[in-house]
Scaffold this active site. Structure first.
Site, PDB file in Angstrom:
ATOM      1  N   LEU A  31       0.611  -0.962   0.046  1.00 13.63           N
ATOM      2  CA  LEU A  31      -0.464   0.568   0.479  1.00 13.63           C
ATOM      3  C   LEU A  31       1.146   1.765   0.043  1.00 13.63           C
ATOM      4  O   LEU A  31       1.697   1.690   0.717  1.00 13.63           O
ATOM      5  CB  LEU A  31      -1.108  -0.394   0.887  1.00 13.63           C
ATOM      6  CG  LEU A  31      -1.349  -1.297   1.568  1.00 13.63           C
ATOM      7  CD1 LEU A  31      -2.735  -1.489   2.531  1.00 13.63           C
ATOM      8  CD2 LEU A  31      -2.436  -1.294  -0.306  1.00 13.63           C
ATOM      9  N   HIS A  32       0.063   2.285  -0.666  1.00 16.03           N
ATOM     10  CA  HIS A  32       0.655   3.450  -0.672  1.00 16.03           C
ATOM     11  C   HIS A  32       0.176   4.961  -0.756  1.00 16.03           C
ATOM     12  O   HIS A  32      -1.071   3.788  -0.017  1.00 16.03           O
ATOM     13  CB  HIS A  32       1.545   3.666  -2.166  1.00 16.03           C
ATOM     14  CG  HIS A  32       0.663   3.380  -3.174  1.00 16.03           C
ATOM     15  ND1 HIS A  32      -0.224   4.230  -3.902  1.00 16.03           N
ATOM     16  CD2 HIS A  32       0.931   2.143  -3.721  1.00 16.03           C
ATOM     17  CE1 HIS A  32      -0.740   3.372  -4.427  1.00 16.03           C
ATOM     18  NE2 HIS A  32      -0.077   2.142  -4.946  1.00 16.03           N
ATOM     19  N   HIS A  35      -3.336   4.008  -1.735  1.00 18.21           N
ATOM     20  CA  HIS A  35      -4.125   3.430  -1.731  1.00 18.21           C
ATOM     21  C   HIS A  35      -4.848   4.063  -0.368  1.00 18.21           C
ATOM     22  O   HIS A  35      -6.399   3.672   0.370  1.00 18.21           O
ATOM     23  CB  HIS A  35      -3.656   2.382  -0.313  1.00 18.21           C
ATOM     24  CG  HIS A  35      -3.184   1.227  -2.015  1.00 18.21           C
ATOM     25  ND1 HIS A  35      -1.961   1.419  -2.442  1.00 18.21           N
ATOM     26  CD2 HIS A  35      -3.340   0.376  -2.586  1.00 18.21           C
ATOM     27  CE1 HIS A  35      -2.086   0.504  -3.168  1.00 18.21           C
ATOM     28  NE2 HIS A  35      -3.105   0.063  -4.064  1.00 18.21           N
ATOM     29  N   GLY A 148      -9.592   3.082  -7.313  1.00 16.69           N
ATOM     30  CA  GLY A 148      -9.508   3.974  -8.683  1.00 16.69           C
ATOM     31  C   GLY A 148      -9.312   3.998  -9.487  1.00 16.69           C
ATOM     32  O   GLY A 148      -9.168   2.800  -9.966  1.00 16.69           O
ATOM     33  N   ASP A 151      -6.823   2.099 -12.506  1.00 18.48           N
ATOM     34  CA  ASP A 151      -6.809   0.624 -12.990  1.00 18.48           C
ATOM     35  C   ASP A 151      -8.545   1.262 -14.328  1.00 18.48           C
ATOM     36  O   ASP A 151      -9.389  -0.128 -12.941  1.00 18.48           O
ATOM     37  CB  ASP A 151      -7.057  -0.089 -12.073  1.00 18.48           C
ATOM     38  CG  ASP A 151      -5.645  -0.123 -11.442  1.00 18.48           C
ATOM     39  OD1 ASP A 151      -4.471  -1.180 -11.893  1.00 18.48           O
ATOM     40  OD2 ASP A 151      -5.276  -0.137 -10.052  1.00 18.48           O
ATOM     41  N   VAL A 177      -3.943   9.519  -7.784  1.00 18.58           N
ATOM     42  CA  VAL A 177      -2.914  10.062  -6.787  1.00 18.58           C
ATOM     43  C   VAL A 177      -1.744  10.060  -7.938  1.00 18.58           C
ATOM     44  O   VAL A 177      -1.389   8.918  -7.908  1.00 18.58           O
ATOM     45  CB  VAL A 177      -3.051   9.635  -5.245  1.00 18.58           C
ATOM     46  CG1 VAL A 177      -1.942  10.361  -4.471  1.00 18.58           C
ATOM     47  CG2 VAL A 177      -4.508   9.764  -4.593  1.00 18.58           C
ATOM     48  N   SER A 187       2.413   0.580  -7.016  1.00 14.35           N
ATOM     49  CA  SER A 187       2.818  -0.220  -5.707  1.00 14.35           C
ATOM     50  C   SER A 187       3.965  -0.871  -7.103  1.00 14.35           C
ATOM     51  O   SER A 187       4.893  -1.018  -6.463  1.00 14.35           O
ATOM     52  CB  SER A 187       2.599  -1.592  -5.121  1.00 14.35           C
ATOM     53  OG  SER A 187       1.066  -1.627  -5.087  1.00 14.35           O
ATOM     54  N   ARG A 188       4.322  -1.172  -8.593  1.00 16.06           N
ATOM     55  CA  ARG A 188       4.984  -0.963  -9.285  1.00 16.06           C
ATOM     56  C   ARG A 188       6.186  -0.002  -9.534  1.00 16.06           C
ATOM     57  O   ARG A 188       7.309   0.079  -9.921  1.00 16.06           O
ATOM     58  CB  ARG A 188       4.131  -1.763 -10.625  1.00 16.06           C
ATOM     59  CG  ARG A 188       3.533  -3.344 -10.381  1.00 16.06           C
ATOM     60  CD  ARG A 188       3.142  -3.761 -11.813  1.00 16.06           C
ATOM     61  NE  ARG A 188       2.945  -4.598 -11.833  1.00 16.06           N
ATOM     62  CZ  ARG A 188       1.334  -5.651 -11.586  1.00 16.06           C
ATOM     63  NH1 ARG A 188       0.276  -4.610 -11.135  1.00 16.06           N
ATOM     64  NH2 ARG A 188       0.831  -6.193 -11.373  1.00 16.06           N
TER      65      ARG A 188
END
Length: 282
Positions: A31-32, A35, A148, A151, A177, A187-188
């Site tokens: 998570l960042h 999220h 989000g 995607d 964001v 995340s990638r």
């Protein structure tokens, strides 16, 4: 904050909280701040008296052969802290064998929106997405779910899933964001080398250029796609374009005279890392 890792406990939690509004945020962990924004949005929707549920599950069904399932980051301790800090009430973090029996034989297929864009590049991906989201909706028994818009295709397909299978769930989309330089949080992103990270914001730059052309009257999707492609190639020589597209935001099909909402989107590889981004145009 309740941390649950099996279906029996989750069903017990759902029974105890029946009648209390539940807002659900499905994630794959790592998570960042993107999220965190989803969880805060869920908290706002749930209000003081509702519950915010978050799932953390790296879903093997949505990874194809040669994709990054085995190395996808798993940072559960940090994830739990982020969830707690942003207002989550319950975390569902199961192992794969809890959700998928070894002799499982049911998969959900979407046969229209999933054939394009990311679905064309990642066969089987959205079958995995639809299957896990349906299972989680069934298990969590949520009233609302937050996704989000980064995607974008996934969100469009989940809308169709809810409509076609009559899930009693209200969907909420949250804007992407971004890092300070415009790169969509993902995340990638942690996979990128310093040189790749420096060039990755070119995806956003290219989409903004197409958005500006749209505002100035350009309506030819081919011209918009060529502008996006040219900008990425010029500003990100390390990037390898998977696709660029200007499409109807609801159907993801080519634009028509009746299209009211457009999405321009791109997917670009940097090495083996695949990044996606999009902008809506009205």
């Amino acid at each position: 904050m309740n941390v649950i890792n099996n279906i029996r406990q989750l069903r017990s939690w759902s029974t105890i909280n029946k009648g209390t509004r539940c807002v659900f945020v499905p994630t794959m962990g790592a998570l960042h701040d993107g999220h965190a924004a989803l969880i805060r949005a869920a908290r706002d929707i749930a209000g003081q008296n509702g519950n915010v549920a978050v799932s953390i599950f790296v879903n093997p069904l949505q990874f194809g052969p040669g994709e990054d399932f085995s190395k996808y980051p798993r940072t559960l301790i940090e994830d739990l802290s982020l969830c707690r800090d942003n207002g989550a009430d319950m975390i569902f973090a199961p192992k794969a064998d809890e959700l998928y029996p070894p002799d499982r034989s049911i998969v959900l297929y979407e046969t229209s929106l999933s054939q394009l864009l990311c679905g064309a590049s990642r066969p089987g991906h959205f079958e995995g997405v639809c299957t896990i989201v349906a299972k989680l909706f069934n298990l969590v028994q949520c009233d609302d779910a937050v996704f989000g818009k980064k995607d974008y295709q996934q969100f469009a397909i989940i809308r169709r899933l809810v409509r076609d299978l009559d899930f009693n769930v209200v969907l909420h989309g949250v804007e992407t964001v971004r890092e300070a330089d415009g790169l969509a949080m993902s995340s990638r992103n942690r996979y990128l080398s310093p040189e790749e990270r420096a060039q990755a914001p070119a995806i956003r730059t290219a989409l903004v250029a197409a958005r500006d052309a749209w505002k100035n009257g350009e309506r030819d999707p081919s011209a918009l796609e060529k502008l996006i492609t040219r900008t990425i190639q010029e500003k990100a020589p390390l990037g390898r374009i998977d696709y660029v597209a200007a499409a109807d935001a609801t159907t993801l099909q080519p634009l028509t005279a009746t299209t009211e909402l457009v999405v321009i989107a791109a997917a670009v590889f940097f090495g083996t890392t695949r990044l996606i981004d999009n902008i809506e145009l009205k």
